[in-house]
Design a protein around this motif. Sequence first.
Motif, mmCIF file in Angstrom:
data_model
loop_
_atom_site.group_PDB
_atom_site.id
_atom_site.type_symbol
_atom_site.label_atom_id
_atom_site.label_comp_id
_atom_site.label_asym_id
_atom_site.label_seq_id
_atom_site.Cartn_x
_atom_site.Cartn_y
_atom_site.Cartn_z
ATOM 1 N N LYS A 1 43.378 37.380 33.332
ATOM 2 C CA LYS A 1 43.622 37.837 31.957
ATOM 3 C C LYS A 1 43.365 39.342 31.824
ATOM 4 C CE LYS A 1 40.812 34.623 30.344
ATOM 5 N NZ LYS A 1 40.582 33.862 31.593
ATOM 6 N N THR A 2 42.230 39.776 32.370
ATOM 7 C CA THR A 2 41.915 41.203 32.279
ATOM 8 C C THR A 2 42.941 42.028 33.063
ATOM 9 O OG1 THR A 2 39.602 40.590 32.145
ATOM 10 C CG2 THR A 2 40.070 42.899 32.568
ATOM 11 N N ASN B 1 37.749 32.404 27.337
ATOM 12 C CA ASN B 1 37.721 31.192 28.165
ATOM 13 C C ASN B 1 37.405 29.987 27.279
ATOM 14 O OD1 ASN B 1 37.743 32.988 30.296
ATOM 15 N ND2 ASN B 1 35.514 32.949 30.520
ATOM 16 N N GLY C 1 38.566 33.960 35.485
ATOM 17 C CA GLY C 1 39.073 34.460 36.767
ATOM 18 C C GLY C 1 40.530 34.189 37.056
HETATM 19 N N1 LIG Z 1 46.585 35.898 39.023
HETATM 20 C C1 LIG Z 1 45.874 36.674 39.857
HETATM 21 N N2 LIG Z 1 46.498 37.370 40.839
HETATM 22 C C2 LIG Z 1 45.790 38.128 41.696
HETATM 23 N N3 LIG Z 1 44.460 38.289 41.636
HETATM 24 C C3 LIG Z 1 43.784 37.645 40.680
HETATM 25 C C4 LIG Z 1 44.462 36.816 39.726
HETATM 26 N N4 LIG Z 1 43.561 36.310 38.887
HETATM 27 C C5 LIG Z 1 42.375 36.806 39.264
HETATM 28 N N5 LIG Z 1 42.499 37.608 40.340
HETATM 29 C C6 LIG Z 1 41.383 38.316 41.022
HETATM 30 O O1 LIG Z 1 40.200 37.998 40.341
HETATM 31 C C7 LIG Z 1 39.616 39.152 39.754
HETATM 32 C C8 LIG Z 1 39.136 38.833 38.338
HETATM 33 O O2 LIG Z 1 40.254 38.573 37.507
HETATM 34 P P1 LIG Z 1 40.277 38.910 35.960
HETATM 35 O O3 LIG Z 1 39.086 39.722 35.598
HETATM 36 O O4 LIG Z 1 41.588 39.433 35.577
HETATM 37 O O5 LIG Z 1 40.098 37.443 35.391
HETATM 38 P P2 LIG Z 1 39.862 37.020 33.882
HETATM 39 O O6 LIG Z 1 40.807 35.913 33.618
HETATM 40 O O7 LIG Z 1 39.897 38.181 32.978
HETATM 41 O O8 LIG Z 1 38.416 36.443 34.035
HETATM 42 P P3 LIG Z 1 37.259 36.277 32.939
HETATM 43 O O9 LIG Z 1 37.772 35.308 31.953
HETATM 44 O O10 LIG Z 1 36.143 35.739 33.791
HETATM 45 O O11 LIG Z 1 37.006 37.650 32.396
HETATM 46 C C9 LIG Z 1 40.695 40.207 39.784
HETATM 47 O O12 LIG Z 1 40.148 41.488 39.927
HETATM 48 C C10 LIG Z 1 41.518 39.796 40.991
HETATM 49 O O13 LIG Z 1 40.945 40.305 42.175
#
Ligand SMILES: Nc1ncnc2c1ncn2[C@@H]1O[C@H](COP(=O)(O)OP(=O)(O)OP(=O)(O)O)[C@@H](O)[C@H]1O
Length: 407
Positions: free
Chosen positions: A198-199, A298, A195
């Motif tokens: 990254k995505t 992760n 969260g």
């Molecule tokens: N740095 C950030 N700035 C703004 N919003 C964020 C940020 N990181 C996470 N979010 C919020 O959290 C949601 C999930 O983030 P994202 O899917 O990019 O995380 P991730 O690192 O890919 O997570 P995972 O490892 O669980 O897949 C996003 O849609 C956004 O709403």
Amino acid sequence: MSHSPSLPDRPRLELDPEMSETERLEAIRQHYRRILQVNNELEDRLDDAQGRRGELKTDVDELKRENEVLKTSSLYIASVEEITDDGVVIKQHGNNQEVLTQAATRLDADLRPGDRVAINDSFAVQQVLDDETDSRAQAMQVTESPDVVYDDIGGINEQIREVREAVEDPLENPEQFEAVGVEPPSGVLLHGPPGTGKTMLAKAVANESDATFIKMAGSELVRKFIGEGSRLVRDLFELAADREPAVIFIDEIDAVAAKRTDSKTSGDAEVQRTMMQLLSEMDGFDDRGEIRIMAATNRFDMLDEAILRPGRFDRLIEVPEPNAEGRARILEIHTEDMNVAEEADVSTIAADLEGYSGADIASLATEAGMFAIRDGRTEVTQADFEAAREKLQDADKTEERVINYQY
Ligand SMILES: Nc1ncnc2c1ncn2[C@@H]1O[C@H](COP(=O)(O)OP(=O)(O)OP(=O)(O)O)[C@@H](O)[C@H]1O
């Protein structure tokens, strides 16, 4: 054959003219009894034969079904391009060969241009594939232009800069890399807690470089598409080549690229095959053209080092949990469209959110808004954010309790 011995002879009535009336009568009676006996015998035989016929019919049905399966398992995949009076124009996947062919009559009415179909060796259309059978479409998520921009991402400016350098620049100015004589990184691996964005980062870089975003989730490859992993990885790279410029994003790459010592996942030969396919695609991808490869995990500690060698995921970017300043920026982003009271101070709230990821902060903002709504207000106050924080913390504790209870 053992089950069909010759039929009993037809009984004959032989009457001697010398016989007396009584003798004749007796001979006829005997003849009658003999006929009854043969009749019973034949009826039994008929029953047997009918039973046997039933058995054979079941065998035949089974063989027919097996034959169907054998026939369908060797079908090729194609797309319907056009339906003309002369037949159906299809394009085979893989070699892009176009063929004018016919469809099985039962399919005539169902066929539409754009359908994915299964064709046999003589190119005749045998089956229309629905989304259920189309694992390629299910396993990959293709977005022409994802709706994320760099400004939507808070607290990781340095990581954005690095990703732009490794992904956007080679896509937009390949000549510059050539002129300087350096190879851009082969693959970019984003690692860090869940969260943290990254995505989002991968989507934003695809969007801002005008590239197609193609996402594949490693965990789904091993859970949902068992036995198809390596083929889907091959398809993934093929699809990217069709859609370039493209950014390939493999989420949860640890699911297919865990260290061999981890017996639970890596013991699985199928998972190994999927990883080998991924490595060979990356190795054979010298002339990468306008395709960039990104992945996220992760569980960096679990990765097999083979995927981190030069020429593979050779640019590692850590995406950490945000610090206080980052949290304030993320909260600002997620409250941008909200009606927040003047008195509420984003940085004071953010300072209290130690350990919160971007995703946690996004839910906090929504939850605060819900408190205002429940209270019949249109403005979100500092107290709403505090109430939301308490609620999320309580939820976390319950979750911990549940987890402790389970193990
Ligand atoms: N740095 C950030 N700035 C703004 N919003 C964020 C940020 N990181 C996470 N979010 C919020 O959290 C949601 C999930 O983030 P994202 O899917 O990019 O995380 P991730 O690192 O890919 O997570 P995972 O490892 O669980 O897949 C996003 O849609 C956004 O709403």
